[in-house]
Design an enzyme around this catalytic site. Sequence first.
Site, PDB file in Angstrom:
ATOM      1  N   TYR A   1       0.835  -1.258  -0.182  1.00 14.65           N
ATOM      2  CA  TYR A   1      -0.267   0.169  -0.277  1.00 14.65           C
ATOM      3  C   TYR A   1       1.044   1.571  -0.016  1.00 14.65           C
ATOM      4  O   TYR A   1       0.667   2.066  -0.238  1.00 14.65           O
ATOM      5  CB  TYR A   1      -0.883  -0.122   1.033  1.00 14.65           C
ATOM      6  CG  TYR A   1      -1.641   0.589   1.380  1.00 14.65           C
ATOM      7  CD1 TYR A   1      -2.927   1.809   0.955  1.00 14.65           C
ATOM      8  CD2 TYR A   1      -1.413   2.080   2.348  1.00 14.65           C
ATOM      9  CE1 TYR A   1      -3.408   2.894   0.816  1.00 14.65           C
ATOM     10  CE2 TYR A   1      -1.924   2.952   2.888  1.00 14.65           C
ATOM     11  CZ  TYR A   1      -2.818   3.947   1.753  1.00 14.65           C
ATOM     12  OH  TYR A   1      -3.661   4.923   2.242  1.00 14.65           O
TER      13      TYR A   1
ATOM     14  N   LYS B   1       1.241   4.537  -3.389  1.00 14.32           N
ATOM     15  CA  LYS B   1       1.024   5.702  -2.352  1.00 14.32           C
ATOM     16  C   LYS B   1       2.161   6.826  -2.996  1.00 14.32           C
ATOM     17  O   LYS B   1       1.880   7.511  -3.222  1.00 14.32           O
ATOM     18  CB  LYS B   1       0.225   5.574  -0.944  1.00 14.32           C
ATOM     19  CG  LYS B   1      -0.604   4.994  -0.542  1.00 14.32           C
ATOM     20  CD  LYS B   1      -2.180   5.936  -1.275  1.00 14.32           C
ATOM     21  CE  LYS B   1      -2.000   7.316  -1.114  1.00 14.32           C
ATOM     22  NZ  LYS B   1      -3.751   7.750  -1.716  1.00 14.32           N
TER      23      LYS B   1
END
Length: 285
Positions: free
Chosen positions: A125, A129
């Site tokens: 994740y 990002k």
Amino acid sequence: MRWLITGAGGLLATDVLDRTALTGDPVVALARSELDLRDRRAVRDFVCAYRPRAVINCAGWTAVDEAESREAEALAVNGHAVRWLAEACDQAGARLVHVSTDYVFDGASVAPYREDAATGPVNAYGRTKLAGERAALEHGQYVVRTAWLYGAAGTDFVRTMIRLAGERPFVDVVDDQRGQPTWAADLADFLVRLAQSDLPPGVYHGTCSGETTWYGLAREIFTLLGTDPGRVRPVTGADSPRPARRPANSVLACTRAEPLRHWRVALHAAWPVIAANAGPQCNVA
């Protein structure tokens, strides 16, 4: 001023829409079903036709654990889609304010992370990002990192604790991960003010000030519920392993803009709204 908000219907976008509505300016909020940000041509065509003055990107893949086994899908949303949006904003002369995360850091620092601190995500994740951050910055746009977000409605840690308080005699919560619980309405106000400001492009941190652990936050929630915070028991991350590794310390320093209010003050101010939306679940004392 003409506004475009992506990720409509989500926890943060709901508050951003409420905040932009107060400006009296035209606002368009789009959900994924209305504009798929992974479609480069569709993004370019819409942004160039609507020609917003400011775009606040609240869309994103937020399922941290699922990203471990579906990183390519998460990257398409958190990375590639941000590039297409930044490109389109460049062409339309719009300011993009893209929302990122504290999870771009490795958590090894003992001090809060400044905006210019070296990144080093420890999970998929965070990597996706970070790709989105780089895409926005390459096009001279704005990135706002936030953390531990909760809102009036939707699925978040606060709502989960309220539910578990009514279901279990004791709740085990991790006490070796430090961060900053942030009320979505406070962040929404910060994003709108940044979009309207004359501050230069780059990375900004938008979190409530102070710091705590998930365990500390859970105890505060139980106190607000009027029940014994002793029902919350501290555990380590190793005691409750999850697919995605979490940074041990992801506290952010806000040095480029005024910090938001203390997380405890914000939680207490937000509680009447949270309780009203949670309904009978808050009656657990």
